[in-house]
Design an enzyme around this catalytic site. Sequence first.
Site: not given
Length: 237
Positions: A15, A17, A177
Amino acid sequence: MSTLHDLNGATIAFDLDGTLVDTAPDLVGALNIILAQESLPPLPFDDVRLMVGRGARALLERGFAAAGAPLDAEQAPALVQRFIDVYLARIADESAPFPGVVEVLSDLKTAGAKLVVCTNKLTNLSTALLDAVALSPFFEAVIGADLAPAAKPDGRHVAAAVAAVGGDVSRAVMIGDSVNDALGARNAGVPGVLVSFGYTEEPVETLGADLVIHSFLDVPKACITLLTSCPAPNTGL
């Protein structure tokens, strides 16, 4: 004894961001510029930080609601485009890779792992950001939500990212996240690792990842552990 060489030929999807890059400062700044243009009050950084990671439209919807003016459906497309333009102009003014990212990506690439970005961010924004923070050379492909059959948590997004670099989901790991990353990995039949320093409103330990790590420096060990000792989960595809 397991070493980085065990990751030769494996695919590691990341991922963007909140996982590779701390993008919240520039996203919050862009959102507050749009709010000001609409005569709305700015939002505190810590509030907006937890809204990041689900795409521009979702960020605007949540931001406008928090500012006391729900986003008008008819105006939304134009506002989203304006937000994207503002954000692109400042995409890395304050954003930077998290500690350990450059070192770990270099080690993984040297070991022969295939590295790919799998993000719900638009691909053009993702590549612009990666260029700006000098991470692009580490990745063989960037698969934003616009290049996938459906965005995470749909497993086809993760599967498409793995396939884009010639990988196989039976020898891949997803690093993220958020719950979208954990579910996207599980739905693709790929083990998932979540970092604890990203953008999520829920305790990261409750999101269903196979492993949770607290430093990016732990990514190689987590990948080795999952790929050498754990069978891939059943795919939801």
